[in-house]
Design a protein around this motif. Structure first.
Motif, PDB file in Angstrom:
ATOM      1  N   ALA A  83       0.828  -1.205   0.000  1.00 52.01           N
ATOM      2  CA  ALA A  83       0.000   0.000   0.000  1.00 52.01           C
ATOM      3  C   ALA A  83       0.860   1.251   0.000  1.00 52.01           C
ATOM      4  N   GLY A  84       2.161   1.114  -0.112  1.00 47.27           N
ATOM      5  CA  GLY A  84       3.046   2.278  -0.145  1.00 47.27           C
ATOM      6  C   GLY A  84       2.945   3.085   1.130  1.00 47.27           C
ATOM      7  N   THR A  85       2.540   4.362   0.989  1.00 48.33           N
ATOM      8  CA  THR A  85       2.438   5.248   2.150  1.00 48.33           C
ATOM      9  C   THR A  85       1.111   5.091   2.887  1.00 48.33           C
ATOM     10  N   ALA A  86       0.219   4.248   2.375  1.00 47.69           N
ATOM     11  CA  ALA A  86      -1.113   4.082   2.956  1.00 47.69           C
ATOM     12  C   ALA A  86      -1.151   2.868   3.878  1.00 47.69           C
ATOM     13  N   SER A  87      -2.358   2.405   4.201  1.00 49.64           N
ATOM     14  CA  SER A  87      -2.538   1.330   5.183  1.00 49.64           C
ATOM     15  C   SER A  87      -3.123   0.082   4.541  1.00 49.64           C
ATOM     16  N   VAL A  88      -2.985  -1.045   5.255  1.00 55.00           N
ATOM     17  CA  VAL A  88      -3.622  -2.305   4.879  1.00 55.00           C
ATOM     18  C   VAL A  88      -4.522  -2.731   6.031  1.00 55.00           C
ATOM     19  N   ARG A 147       5.780  -9.928   3.548  1.00 57.65           N
ATOM     20  CA  ARG A 147       5.534  -9.557   2.155  1.00 57.65           C
ATOM     21  C   ARG A 147       4.515  -8.422   2.036  1.00 57.65           C
ATOM     22  N   MET A 148       4.179  -7.793   3.168  1.00 61.20           N
ATOM     23  CA  MET A 148       3.275  -6.642   3.157  1.00 61.20           C
ATOM     24  C   MET A 148       4.056  -5.357   3.417  1.00 61.20           C
ATOM     25  N   THR A 149       3.689  -4.298   2.697  1.00 59.79           N
ATOM     26  CA  THR A 149       4.277  -2.977   2.910  1.00 59.79           C
ATOM     27  C   THR A 149       3.151  -1.979   3.124  1.00 59.79           C
ATOM     28  N   ALA A 150       3.212  -1.270   4.245  1.00 62.61           N
ATOM     29  CA  ALA A 150       2.167  -0.300   4.565  1.00 62.61           C
ATOM     30  C   ALA A 150       2.735   0.719   5.541  1.00 62.61           C
ATOM     31  N   ALA A 151       3.147   1.877   5.011  1.00 64.82           N
ATOM     32  CA  ALA A 151       3.782   2.889   5.847  1.00 64.82           C
ATOM     33  C   ALA A 151       2.813   3.519   6.837  1.00 64.82           C
ATOM     34  N   ALA A 152       1.492   3.359   6.602  1.00 66.77           N
ATOM     35  CA  ALA A 152       0.491   3.867   7.542  1.00 66.77           C
ATOM     36  C   ALA A 152      -0.046   2.783   8.460  1.00 66.77           C
ATOM     37  N   GLY A 153       0.533   1.584   8.396  1.00 66.95           N
ATOM     38  CA  GLY A 153       0.195   0.544   9.350  1.00 66.95           C
ATOM     39  C   GLY A 153      -0.693  -0.554   8.803  1.00 66.95           C
ATOM     40  N   SER A 212      10.247  -9.417   9.722  1.00 64.15           N
ATOM     41  CA  SER A 212       9.015  -9.535   8.940  1.00 64.15           C
ATOM     42  C   SER A 212       8.029  -8.406   9.218  1.00 64.15           C
ATOM     43  N   SER A 213       8.279  -7.625  10.255  1.00 65.91           N
ATOM     44  CA  SER A 213       7.370  -6.532  10.595  1.00 65.91           C
ATOM     45  C   SER A 213       7.969  -5.158  10.315  1.00 65.91           C
ATOM     46  N   ASP A 214       9.111  -5.113   9.613  1.00 67.02           N
ATOM     47  CA  ASP A 214       9.784  -3.832   9.434  1.00 67.02           C
ATOM     48  C   ASP A 214       9.254  -3.022   8.257  1.00 67.02           C
ATOM     49  N   SER A 215       8.366  -3.603   7.429  1.00 65.85           N
ATOM     50  CA  SER A 215       7.828  -2.864   6.283  1.00 65.85           C
ATOM     51  C   SER A 215       6.421  -2.341   6.533  1.00 65.85           C
ATOM     52  N   ILE A 216       5.909  -2.568   7.720  1.00 62.69           N
ATOM     53  CA  ILE A 216       4.648  -1.964   8.121  1.00 62.69           C
ATOM     54  C   ILE A 216       4.917  -1.009   9.278  1.00 62.69           C
ATOM     55  N   ALA A 217       4.058  -0.015   9.415  1.00 58.25           N
ATOM     56  CA  ALA A 217       4.151   0.858  10.581  1.00 58.25           C
ATOM     57  C   ALA A 217       3.455   0.152  11.746  1.00 58.25           C
ATOM     58  N   THR A 218       2.731   0.869  12.559  1.00 60.15           N
ATOM     59  CA  THR A 218       2.102   0.262  13.734  1.00 60.15           C
ATOM     60  C   THR A 218       1.156  -0.877  13.344  1.00 60.15           C
ATOM     61  N   LEU A 219       1.279  -1.994  14.039  1.00 62.01           N
ATOM     62  CA  LEU A 219       0.378  -3.124  13.873  1.00 62.01           C
ATOM     63  C   LEU A 219      -0.767  -2.969  14.862  1.00 62.01           C
ATOM     64  N   THR A 220      -2.014  -3.007  14.350  1.00 63.98           N
ATOM     65  CA  THR A 220      -3.197  -2.894  15.193  1.00 63.98           C
ATOM     66  C   THR A 220      -3.979  -4.201  15.138  1.00 63.98           C
ATOM     67  N   LEU A 221      -4.201  -4.809  16.307  1.00 62.75           N
ATOM     68  CA  LEU A 221      -4.960  -6.049  16.424  1.00 62.75           C
ATOM     69  C   LEU A 221      -6.282  -5.728  17.112  1.00 62.75           C
ATOM     70  N   SER A 226       7.534 -12.934  20.292  1.00 62.59           N
ATOM     71  CA  SER A 226       7.343 -12.095  19.112  1.00 62.59           C
ATOM     72  C   SER A 226       8.091 -10.784  19.266  1.00 62.59           C
ATOM     73  N   SER A 227       8.569 -10.267  18.133  1.00 65.58           N
ATOM     74  CA  SER A 227       9.274  -8.991  18.103  1.00 65.58           C
ATOM     75  C   SER A 227       8.727  -8.157  16.954  1.00 65.58           C
ATOM     76  N   PHE A 228       8.326  -6.929  17.264  1.00 66.40           N
ATOM     77  CA  PHE A 228       7.708  -6.043  16.277  1.00 66.40           C
ATOM     78  C   PHE A 228       8.605  -4.843  16.048  1.00 66.40           C
ATOM     79  N   ASN A 229       8.920  -4.591  14.789  1.00 73.99           N
ATOM     80  CA  ASN A 229       9.844  -3.527  14.454  1.00 73.99           C
ATOM     81  C   ASN A 229       9.290  -2.140  14.761  1.00 73.99           C
ATOM     82  N   LYS A 230       7.969  -2.032  14.753  1.00 76.09           N
ATOM     83  CA  LYS A 230       7.310  -0.763  15.098  1.00 76.09           C
ATOM     84  C   LYS A 230       6.408  -1.021  16.297  1.00 76.09           C
ATOM     85  N   GLY A 231       5.569  -0.068  16.629  1.00 75.10           N
ATOM     86  CA  GLY A 231       4.688  -0.203  17.779  1.00 75.10           C
ATOM     87  C   GLY A 231       3.520  -1.134  17.514  1.00 75.10           C
ATOM     88  N   VAL A 232       2.782  -1.427  18.598  1.00 75.36           N
ATOM     89  CA  VAL A 232       1.617  -2.312  18.529  1.00 75.36           C
ATOM     90  C   VAL A 232       0.460  -1.656  19.267  1.00 75.36           C
TER      91      VAL A 232
END
Length: 293
Positions: A67-72, A101-107, A127-136, A152-158
């Motif tokens: 999603a580039g600069t957007a979100s998934v 394999r997901m990219t989403a700069a907005a999370g 595996s989590s370095d190409s997404i911004a914040t992960l929201t569950l 688990s280790s997340f490259n950005k926040g959760v």
């Protein structure tokens, strides 16, 4: 927009021609539980910096979704459908490799208010370095988010939002962004010998109780503990209230400042806190700012 009742298979790359416009994929629009989104090996779905919204029973991402600069956002097709992120398989299973394999700069957001419980198992930093914040999101009544089996280790926040509680049966480490844990009317549980670490990022916990037998660390950042239910009383130390943080549980915090209370909680009672209990906290703020608290 792509819609199907029994699955969508993408055998070649797909790129949105309209920059910034949402890409919507529903692989199981009738909610029958047999619709998988399949993306073939080495192929891509590219949104052109528009949000990507996926609804399916399951996903099979052999190629890349960006999603580039957007979100998934990924939703399940059925109410109470369970999710597995990492090594544990559930109704919908997003493996660690698929996450990578997901990219989403907005999370990335996984789940919704209709979601069943979410199991997180062995997510890796790489595996989590190409997404911004992960929201569950598992805010349907009584549903849980559980970190289990493998750390688990997340490259950005959760951000975790549940109705029935959050359980760390395994350790979780996050980096780079704030961590927000909302356990609904349930409990935040950290089991013995396990750790929640933000590596120096702000930590905010909202719950109706804590059960801390393992460590909770925000390092050189602050931690906040708030209540979900209005006027819920809080006991700290050797005193029992609806939310109780025992001396031993307080000792699990390592934080540059811990705030407990706020405008939702009720009264705060404190008894028999020792230096050992509070040694990992640089300073405490007890806020009973609700009317009559």
């Amino acid at each position: 927009t792509l819609m199907a009742g029994v699955g969508i298979v993408i055998l070649d790359s797909m790129t949105s021609a309209a920059s910034g416009q949402a890409v919507v994929v529903n692989a199981d629009f009738d909610g029958s539980g047999d619709g998988t989104l399949t993306l073939s090996n080495s192929k891509t779905i590219t949104s052109g910096d528009g949000d990507v919204v996926v609804t399916a029973w399951d996903v099979d991402l052999q190629g890349e979704l960006t999603a580039g600069t957007a979100s998934v956002t990924v939703h399940g097709a059925q109410v109470s459908q369970t999710y597995g992120l990492g090594a544990t398989s559930q109704d919908m299973h997003i493996t660690d490799a698929e996450l990578g394999r997901m990219t989403a700069a907005a999370g990335l957001t996984l789940g919704s208010s209709d979601t069943g419980s979410i199991a997180v198992d062995g997510v890796t930093d790489s595996s989590s370095d190409s997404i911004a914040t992960l929201t569950l999101v598992a805010t349907k009544h009584a549903q849980l988010v559980t970190f289990q089996t493998g750390a688990s280790s997340f490259n950005k926040g959760v951000v975790v939002q549940t109705a029935g509680g959050i359980v760390l049966s395994e350790s979780a480490t996050t980096r780079a962004s704030a961590v927000v844990l909302s356990a609904g009317t349930g409990t935040l549980t950290v089991e013995s010998s396990k750790d929640l670490s933000t590596t120096g990022q702000l930590l905010t916990i909202t719950a109706d109780d804590l059960d801390l037998n393992g460590g909770v660390s925000s390092g050189m950042a602050s931690s906040y503990v708030f209540c979900t239910t209005a006027a819920r009383s809080v006991g700290i130390g050797d005193v029992t209230r609806y939310m109780t943080i025992s001396g031993f549980e307080l000792q699990q915090f390592k934080s540059n400042g811990l705030t407990v209370g706020g405008s939702t909680c009720g009264l705060i009672a404190v008894a028999s806190i020792t230096e050992v209990h509070s040694n990992g906290i640089s300073h405490m703020y007890l806020n009973a700012t609700r009317d009559n608290a």
